[in-house]
Motif scaffolding. Sequence first.
Motif, PDB file in Angstrom:
ATOM      1  N   UNK A 211       6.946  -5.511  -5.113  1.00 48.40           N
ATOM      2  CA  UNK A 211       5.521  -5.554  -4.786  1.00 48.40           C
ATOM      3  C   UNK A 211       5.008  -6.952  -5.123  1.00 48.40           C
ATOM      4  N   UNK A 212       4.662  -7.698  -4.065  1.00 45.30           N
ATOM      5  CA  UNK A 212       4.233  -9.081  -4.230  1.00 45.30           C
ATOM      6  C   UNK A 212       2.878  -9.291  -3.578  1.00 45.30           C
ATOM      7  N   UNK A 213       2.183 -10.331  -4.025  1.00 38.79           N
ATOM      8  CA  UNK A 213       0.925 -10.698  -3.390  1.00 38.79           C
ATOM      9  C   UNK A 213       1.184 -11.164  -1.966  1.00 38.79           C
ATOM     10  N   UNK A 214       0.324 -10.749  -1.086  1.00 37.02           N
ATOM     11  CA  UNK A 214       0.490 -11.087   0.320  1.00 37.02           C
ATOM     12  C   UNK A 214       0.108 -12.545   0.555  1.00 37.02           C
TER      13      UNK A 214
ATOM     14  N   UNK B 160       0.814  -1.212   0.000  1.00 33.98           N
ATOM     15  CA  UNK B 160       0.000   0.000   0.000  1.00 33.98           C
ATOM     16  C   UNK B 160       0.852   1.268   0.000  1.00 33.98           C
ATOM     17  N   UNK B 161       2.058   1.181   0.561  1.00 33.85           N
ATOM     18  CA  UNK B 161       2.904   2.372   0.654  1.00 33.85           C
ATOM     19  C   UNK B 161       3.358   2.860  -0.709  1.00 33.85           C
ATOM     20  N   UNK B 162       3.468   1.954  -1.672  1.00 31.15           N
ATOM     21  CA  UNK B 162       3.948   2.349  -2.988  1.00 31.15           C
ATOM     22  C   UNK B 162       2.891   3.131  -3.775  1.00 31.15           C
TER      23      UNK B 162
ATOM     24  N   UNK C  84      12.254 -12.823  12.562  1.00 35.54           N
ATOM     25  CA  UNK C  84      11.527 -11.988  11.635  1.00 35.54           C
ATOM     26  C   UNK C  84      10.133 -11.676  12.154  1.00 35.54           C
ATOM     27  N   UNK C  85      10.058 -11.193  13.356  1.00 34.03           N
ATOM     28  CA  UNK C  85       8.777 -10.832  13.928  1.00 34.03           C
ATOM     29  C   UNK C  85       8.195  -9.661  13.168  1.00 34.03           C
ATOM     30  N   UNK C  86       6.953  -9.758  12.787  1.00 31.51           N
ATOM     31  CA  UNK C  86       6.316  -8.692  12.045  1.00 31.51           C
ATOM     32  C   UNK C  86       5.868  -7.601  13.000  1.00 31.51           C
ATOM     33  N   UNK C  87       6.342  -6.392  12.771  1.00 34.12           N
ATOM     34  CA  UNK C  87       6.029  -5.314  13.674  1.00 34.12           C
ATOM     35  C   UNK C  87       4.784  -4.559  13.291  1.00 34.12           C
ATOM     36  N   UNK C  88       4.244  -4.775  12.135  1.00 36.71           N
ATOM     37  CA  UNK C  88       3.064  -4.049  11.697  1.00 36.71           C
ATOM     38  C   UNK C  88       2.071  -5.019  11.096  1.00 36.71           C
ATOM     39  N   UNK C  89       0.762  -4.751  11.254  1.00 33.02           N
ATOM     40  CA  UNK C  89      -0.227  -5.654  10.683  1.00 33.02           C
ATOM     41  C   UNK C  89      -0.102  -5.711   9.166  1.00 33.02           C
ATOM     42  N   UNK C  90      -0.143  -6.913   8.639  1.00 37.41           N
ATOM     43  CA  UNK C  90      -0.100  -7.065   7.195  1.00 37.41           C
ATOM     44  C   UNK C  90       1.283  -7.081   6.591  1.00 37.41           C
ATOM     45  N   UNK C  91       2.310  -6.933   7.410  1.00 43.90           N
ATOM     46  CA  UNK C  91       3.652  -6.973   6.857  1.00 43.90           C
ATOM     47  C   UNK C  91       3.927  -8.373   6.326  1.00 43.90           C
TER      48      UNK C  91
END
Length: 471
Positions: free
Chosen positions: A187-190, A73-75, A206-213
């Motif tokens: 940019x890849x499919x989640x 989404x950031x892109x 590799x703990x994900x710090x943000x939802x959806x990372x």
Amino acid sequence: MSVAWQLWLQLFRRTPMLVLLANLLRLAAAYCAARWLLGDEEFVIFAATLFGLAIWMWHTGLGYQLRSLCLPESFLLPNFRRRLLEYGAIDVAMWVALPMIVAAIGGAPHLLLVTGGLLVIAGTGLLMGSNPRTSAYIWPFFIVLGWVPSFANTLFKQSLRSPLTPWLLLAVTALLLRFSIAPLLRIEDRETEASPLESTSLGRTQTRGAPGEPRRLGLFGKRITALYERLAERALQRALAAYRRKPSFQRRTILVRRLLLPNDNPQAIMLRIALVGTIVCFYFVAVMHRQQFNPVIVGAYAIMLSITRFPQLNVGMVRMRPNMADLYLTLAPQTRAEYQQTLSDALLILVPISLLTALVYTALGAVLVHAPDPWRMLFVATIVSLATSLAALALHLIGPEGTVGRTIVNLVVVFGTMAVYWGGYWLVGEAGYALGGGVLALVALGFGAGVWFAAQREYVSRAPRFDAPIM
């Protein structure tokens, strides 16, 4: 500049202690550099060491920030890539160009080598923060150099004389940036979200710090993850079929356990132990090349590995709250306490799993390092691991949910475990297995069981929560 300022604020909000420590080290390096400019030549080593540590810590935090910033989404934001490039230019000016100007004013030798070294340190920190899976390839290089210190010393001296060394450092920096930044800009499919309590030992860092990372796994990681998923699906179907044939409280607990802990079935446990055991073998083979090494530390290290699962339990149960509402409605308990009791009974299986893991790793390490008294190590590790697992499960089940509180609890558990292990090992050696082991078991197991029963009563008395965590 406003975008760069906002990115700096995001870094401070996400890793405040790291930012604070890195800047304190930079201030200390600036003080040492000032003393060096005033004529105290011995301060140049302190300035270089402190600044090297500061630049590494800063860029490790920066890489960790980029992992949660570079989402698909950031892109969609206007000029997102160009803003990142501008921030990178400012970062290079602050952490590389400015120190090199100070070094040039002071007449420091080998300016090109020092510049390349700073770029390599910054790239290494960025890699370790943004792509921990790839950064694992860095450590074998230093381990190999540790095996042949004379060769490393000769290589360092020859590198100072070669005119090609600065270009080699630039090439290494480009390679580090390629491994750290390029995967973030794709940019890849989640992929499908995994269970917060999956415990595959893949990407533990590799703990994900943000939802959806997105999870960034290599080819090997994806193959092993698919194998774990097949084993979890098979174990769940077997538990469901057994419960349908003959419903009972025990089989219902097993079914709940398969839902909450998908990768804690016997086959997955053996696979996890085999994978981590392979890494442990490599680690101990590397360590055995050092002259000063106490084999007794193997048991302490094995217990520490076995209890790393429990902090994940704290985080995972918070993240699973919205999904637990479906489990509550499916179980249809008579009271809320019955539901809480079912969960605590299901999670108690983590204690024997932790004990088995500690014993396997201790036995493996004792064989690899040729420990002089392996049976005493196994005896002490059994008692301490069981007591520590009970205490860790209790503390993380009802403990604080904030990052700071959870970190403090984990540190208390780790350092307490180390103290009890070394004290117990000494006690058994001095008083014997019967007396020393009896005292150790009475104190350690009494404390662990007491903490667990108290925490279980507290957990059962609490009302179930299904609200989504605040991220």
